[in-house]
Each structure stands twice: as structure tokens, then as C-alpha cells.
Design a protein around this motif. Structure first.
Motif, PDB file in Angstrom:
ATOM      1  N   ALA A 113      30.451  38.130   0.027  1.00 14.41           N
ATOM      2  CA  ALA A 113      30.860  36.902   0.712  1.00 14.41           C
ATOM      3  C   ALA A 113      30.387  37.004   2.154  1.00 14.41           C
ATOM      4  O   ALA A 113      30.734  37.946   2.857  1.00 14.41           O
ATOM      5  CB  ALA A 113      32.372  36.728   0.665  1.00 14.41           C
ATOM      6  N   SER A 114      29.557  36.052   2.587  1.00 14.90           N
ATOM      7  CA  SER A 114      28.971  36.107   3.922  1.00 14.90           C
ATOM      8  C   SER A 114      29.484  34.975   4.789  1.00 14.90           C
ATOM      9  O   SER A 114      29.621  33.841   4.329  1.00 14.90           O
ATOM     10  CB  SER A 114      27.441  36.003   3.846  1.00 14.90           C
ATOM     11  N   LEU A 115      29.737  35.302   6.030  1.00 16.48           N
ATOM     12  CA  LEU A 115      30.099  34.301   7.026  1.00 16.48           C
ATOM     13  C   LEU A 115      29.181  34.540   8.222  1.00 16.48           C
ATOM     14  O   LEU A 115      29.543  35.196   9.180  1.00 16.48           O
ATOM     15  CB  LEU A 115      31.569  34.450   7.417  1.00 16.48           C
ATOM     16  N   LEU A 116      27.964  33.999   8.119  1.00 17.85           N
ATOM     17  CA  LEU A 116      26.951  34.246   9.139  1.00 17.85           C
ATOM     18  C   LEU A 116      26.984  33.201  10.238  1.00 17.85           C
ATOM     19  O   LEU A 116      26.676  33.481  11.382  1.00 17.85           O
ATOM     20  CB  LEU A 116      25.549  34.277   8.509  1.00 17.85           C
ATOM     21  N   GLU A 117      27.322  31.972   9.892  1.00 13.25           N
ATOM     22  CA  GLU A 117      27.433  30.895  10.868  1.00 13.25           C
ATOM     23  C   GLU A 117      28.596  30.020  10.450  1.00 13.25           C
ATOM     24  O   GLU A 117      29.077  30.091   9.326  1.00 13.25           O
ATOM     25  CB  GLU A 117      26.142  30.070  10.912  1.00 13.25           C
ATOM     26  N   VAL A 118      29.040  29.173  11.377  1.00 12.33           N
ATOM     27  CA  VAL A 118      30.183  28.310  11.075  1.00 12.33           C
ATOM     28  C   VAL A 118      29.870  27.434   9.874  1.00 12.33           C
ATOM     29  O   VAL A 118      28.900  26.691   9.872  1.00 12.33           O
ATOM     30  CB  VAL A 118      30.527  27.416  12.294  1.00 12.33           C
ATOM     31  N   GLY A 119      30.709  27.553   8.840  1.00 15.08           N
ATOM     32  CA  GLY A 119      30.550  26.689   7.673  1.00 15.08           C
ATOM     33  C   GLY A 119      29.405  27.070   6.757  1.00 15.08           C
ATOM     34  O   GLY A 119      28.877  26.229   6.034  1.00 15.08           O
ATOM     35  N   THR A 120      28.989  28.332   6.784  1.00 18.24           N
ATOM     36  CA  THR A 120      27.919  28.775   5.892  1.00 18.24           C
ATOM     37  C   THR A 120      28.282  28.461   4.441  1.00 18.24           C
ATOM     38  O   THR A 120      29.346  28.844   3.965  1.00 18.24           O
ATOM     39  CB  THR A 120      27.676  30.290   6.036  1.00 18.24           C
ATOM     40  N   GLY A 121      27.394  27.769   3.748  1.00 15.58           N
ATOM     41  CA  GLY A 121      27.624  27.464   2.335  1.00 15.58           C
ATOM     42  C   GLY A 121      28.488  26.248   2.095  1.00 15.58           C
ATOM     43  O   GLY A 121      28.765  25.905   0.947  1.00 15.58           O
ATOM     44  N   PHE A 122      28.922  25.556   3.134  1.00 17.25           N
ATOM     45  CA  PHE A 122      29.718  24.330   2.967  1.00 17.25           C
ATOM     46  C   PHE A 122      28.790  23.127   2.809  1.00 17.25           C
ATOM     47  O   PHE A 122      27.744  23.052   3.445  1.00 17.25           O
ATOM     48  CB  PHE A 122      30.607  24.100   4.196  1.00 17.25           C
ATOM     49  N   HIS A 123      29.214  22.191   1.975  1.00 20.55           N
ATOM     50  CA  HIS A 123      28.487  20.930   1.842  1.00 20.55           C
ATOM     51  C   HIS A 123      29.239  19.888   2.666  1.00 20.55           C
ATOM     52  O   HIS A 123      30.417  19.609   2.409  1.00 20.55           O
ATOM     53  CB  HIS A 123      28.421  20.495   0.371  1.00 20.55           C
ATOM     54  N   PRO A 124      28.580  19.281   3.668  1.00 18.88           N
ATOM     55  CA  PRO A 124      29.305  18.402   4.593  1.00 18.88           C
ATOM     56  C   PRO A 124      29.947  17.183   3.956  1.00 18.88           C
ATOM     57  O   PRO A 124      30.961  16.684   4.453  1.00 18.88           O
ATOM     58  CB  PRO A 124      28.219  17.990   5.606  1.00 18.88           C
ATOM     59  N   GLU A 125      29.378  16.685   2.849  1.00 12.18           N
ATOM     60  CA  GLU A 125      29.910  15.478   2.218  1.00 12.18           C
ATOM     61  C   GLU A 125      31.122  15.767   1.334  1.00 12.18           C
ATOM     62  O   GLU A 125      31.859  14.851   0.964  1.00 12.18           O
ATOM     63  CB  GLU A 125      28.825  14.788   1.367  1.00 12.18           C
ATOM     64  N   MET A 126      31.314  17.021   0.999  1.00 11.74           N
ATOM     65  CA  MET A 126      32.419  17.388   0.113  1.00 11.74           C
ATOM     66  C   MET A 126      33.677  17.701   0.916  1.00 11.74           C
ATOM     67  O   MET A 126      33.606  18.056   2.091  1.00 11.74           O
ATOM     68  CB  MET A 126      32.021  18.590  -0.752  1.00 11.74           C
TER      69      MET A 126
END
Length: 424
Positions: A113-126
Motif C-alpha cells: 500500500a503506497s501513499l506517495l502523494e495526496v490522494g494516490t490512487g483516488f478517482h476524483p469523480e468517485m
């Protein structure tokens, strides 16, 4: 690979080509392809320069990482430290499979599980809810596993009211709270975190550090943590890796690695440039000719000696409000003070050499290692040039004969205590 080893890096290097994508690279790509089909080595691996951001350089290729080797065991909490440009974030991207190494191999065991930048792997529309399940699915978790952790994630993040709102409407603080909660709570074997705590407020940062401690010490999961906060690295991590210009400079316990990093900070109490001012450190706006920190009294800086700070620079921006700001930090990255001088205030700055000096009074700083960041600004808003690698210095405890922080704290005031005795 040993059954206790969960990450192994063998001779990994990462090379980048400078410039715009698609500009003059087709010939290079064809050349690479031609060498590959003939079974020969990539011709561009023989060229390239170290990723030194303070110099212009001559090559179009730079090595962000070079010949990196290490092993990390299950349950280790590893702090990856070094100055800006050392290659820390690049290393985490390689370990997270965001990009692949130019040479070498990486072996990992378990889900990452990586947290490299704010919201990594998030889809903005969801929505927040949908993104929790999306992230879990990406990690290979079943819906049942995610549902079991869902309430805990939402409670930790503190965004329950907005959990069914698309995350594109979240503030950066809400974004990072949810992103960290997802990464830390979903059941991956390896958690990779890159300085994300800098975004949250103080309360949330403390909460994150507590959770990361639980993950590594209590749950036995492996944590890789990039941070400029040396105090957090010493508290959270049991192992450390120090990177310098793309290479591993030191590996060892977290405490030993931090001490090694701080030694490097404590090696340059003055910068002086004698050549053509156009080639001094700086840019088209500002060039630094001299920057020094010297004792006010005696031969070395101590708690009792105080220090004189001297800056000589060349300004190439006329008719502006010019200011020079000095930010002093400990090597634990604690800001001691942030102050500056407004050199010109009536849009009347002049081209040429300028000098700024001030004194650090005796009994201000405690024994320890410190460094200055200097920032030149226009109208107290726009940054003309900044640098945090020019000057570092040590304050020694004269009575002890060392710079060991024998007493806690950043400052060491000498108060005029008045003691009275009133009898029986």
C-alpha cells in the motif's frame, strides 16, 4: 530470498532524460532498440551525470539513483532520509511499481500500500466510500475484507459527513486524511509513505505517527517512511537508509543513520566564491558571493560565544522591494526562527553587491547542529531564489567540549535567577 526478507533491491539504478517528452528522443529510442535486438547494452547507460540540482550540468541524462542494494525484513520500520534531490521519492516509486528501474531488480513479498502523494490512487469523480473499495480492490482485497475495515477507516479519517461526496470536492486536508486512513488500515504487508504528514494539521500528524507505530510494532507489518522530520524517524523507525545524490551513503539503525545525516549537515559553516559572480550559486536574479556563521567570541561557536551571520550577494533585479529571509533549523528539522530584512522598501532596489549581517546572541542556541535556509523575495511575496545547502554549523557545549545535546530543548537562555532564603 530469505523467508524473513520482504523487500530486496539488487543493483537498481534509475536514469532520466532531461527536457520535454517527444523532443529529439526518437533517435535515442531507435538507437536503444537497435542495440537491444543485437543483444548489446543500452548505449546511454554509459553517460549521464549525478542528480546535482545546484549545478547546470552538460549531459541530457541524469542518474536519480545509482547502484542501490539493500534488504528489508518483515516488521522493519525503515526511515529513508537525505537532502532534496537525493533520490528518496524515486526509490519509493520504484518499490511501489509506479515506474521501473533502468537497471537492476527489485523483489517484494506481499501486498504493497503506497501513499506517495495526496490522494494516490483516488478517482476524483468517485465518492470517498467508492474510493475506499477501489483502493482495496487494487490491493487485491475482497469486498468482505474491506467492509470489515470500513468503519475503522472512516472513523480515523474524520470525514464521515462527506463519505458519499465525490473526493474532487474534498479539501487537501480531507483528501490526505482519507488517503492515509485507507493505506494504513487495509491489510497490506508493506506500507510505503512519502512525507504525506506534511499536509495534515498537527493533531492529525500525531495521529498518523501513532498509527504508523502501531502498524510496524504492533501488527508486524513493514513500513518504509520518507521524511525530513528526524525526530519522527528516530521515534518510528528501527532501521535507516541515508541517500546522497542517488547513492546509499549509510545503512544502519535509525538513530545511527540520523546521526550520520546530521554530521553531513555540520561540515560547512561558510561559503565563499572568488570567481566570476555570474557562476556563483544562484540564478538570473540573485548570486551568493559569501555566506558565513562565525563565533562572536573565541575560536568556535559555543552556547556562550554567540555568532555573527554574514551574507554578501549580487542582486540583478532593479526597482523592486527586495528582501532576504533567514530560516534557522535544527537537523531534526525543527524551525528555530524565521526572520528577514527588507533591504529595499520603495521599489528602489539597485543592481550590484549587497551585504546583510546580524548577530545570534550568546545563550540563545542550545548545543547541537543547525543549518540556514536563505530566501530572497520580491515584494515579500515572490521567491527570487532560495537555498538550504549553503551553510550549516555546530554549537558546542564549552563545559563538556562537544556538541552533544546534553540538555533538552532548542534554546539555552541564561536567566538572571534571584534566590532568596527567608529563614525558618
Amino acid at each position: 530470498m530469505d523467508k524473513n526478507i520482504v523487500i530486496k533491491a539488487e543493483n537498481i539504478s534509475k536514469q532520466y532524460r532531461l527536457g520535454q517528452v517527444g523532443t529529439g528522443t526518437i533517435s535515442h529510442d531507435l538507437n536503444r532498440f537497435w542495440h537491444k535486438i543485437r543483444g548489446k547494452e543500452d548505449p546511454y547507460l554509459k553517460i549521464g551525470e549525478t542528480n546535482d540540482r545546484s549545478t547546470k550540468g552538460d549531459s541530457d541524462y541524469v542518474w536519480s539513483l545509482r547502484d542501490i542494494n539493500f534488504e528489508i525484513e518483515q516488521g522493519d520500520a525503515v526511515g529513508i532520509i537525505g537532502r532534496n534531490g537525493a533520490g528518496k521519492s524515486t526509490l519509493l516509486k520504484l518499490l511501489s511499481r509506479v515506474t521501473k528501474p533502468t537497471t537492476g531488480s527489485i523483489y517484494t513479498k506481499g501486498r504493497i500500500a503506497s501513499l506517495l502523494e495526496v490522494g494516490t490512487g483516488f478517482h476524483p469523480e468517485m465518492t470517498g466510500r467508492e474510493n475506499i473499495f477501489l483502493n482495496g480492490a487494487i490491493l487485491g482485497m475482497t469486498r468482505k475484507e474491506i467492509t470489515r475495515k470500513f468503519d475503522e477507516i472512516v472513523d480515523f479519517s474524520g470525514v464521515e459527513r462527506y463519505i458519499d461526496t465525490p473526493v474532487k470536492r474534498y479539501s487537501s486536508g480531507m483528501y490526505v486524511r482519507l488517503a492515509f486512513a485507507v493505506a494504513a488500515h487495509l491489510e497490506s504487508e508493506i506500507l510505503i509513505v512519502d512525507e504525506v504528514l506534511a499536509v495534515g494539521d498537527a493533531e492529525f500528524q500525531k495521529k498518523c505517527l501513532g498509527k504508523m507505530g502501531d502498524v510496524s510494532k504492533g501488527e508486524g507489518r513493514t513500513v518504509l517512511f520518507v521524511s525530513h522530520n528526524m525526530a519522527a524517524v528516530k521515534e518510528l523507525c528501527n532501521q535507516g537508509i541515508l541517500l546522497n545524490q542517488g547513492r546509499i551513503e549509510y545503512k544502519g539503525s535509525a538513530l545511527e543513520t540520523v546521526i550520520e545525516y546530521q554530521k553531513g549537515r555540520n561540515s560547512n559553516d561558510s561559503y565563499f566564491y572568488e570567481g566570476n559572480i555570474e557562476n556563483a550559486i544562484g540564478n538570473e536574479n540573485i548570486r551568493v558571493k559569501e555566506f558565513s556563521v562565525k563565533p562572536l567570541m573565541g575560536d568556535y561557536i559555543s552556547i556562550e560565544s554567540g555568532a555573527k551571520v554574514k551574507l554578501i550577494f549580487y542582486n540583478n533585479r532593479p526597482n523592486i522591494n527586495l528582501d532576504a529571509t533567514f530560516e534557522l533549523r535544527s537537523t531534526d528539522e525543527v524551525v528555530v526562527f524565521h526572520t528577514g530584512s527588507l533591504i529595499y522598501r520603495n521599489l528602489d532596489s539597485k543592481i550590484g553587491l549587497h551585504e546583510v549581517t546580524f548577530d545570534l546572541p550568546p545563550h540563545l542556541l542550545n548545543a547541537g547542529n543547525y543549518y540556514f535556509k536563505i530566501i530572497f523575495g520580491e515584494n515579500q511575496r515572490y521567491i527570487l531564489f532560495e537555498n538550504d545547502n549553503l551553510v550549516s554549523f555546530s554549537v558546542e557545549n564549552k563545559a563538556i567540549g562537544s556538541n552533544a545535546n546534553v540538555l533538552p530543548g532548542i534554546i539555552r537562555p541564561d536567566f538572571n535567577f534571584i534566590n532568596s532564603y527567608y529563614g525558618k
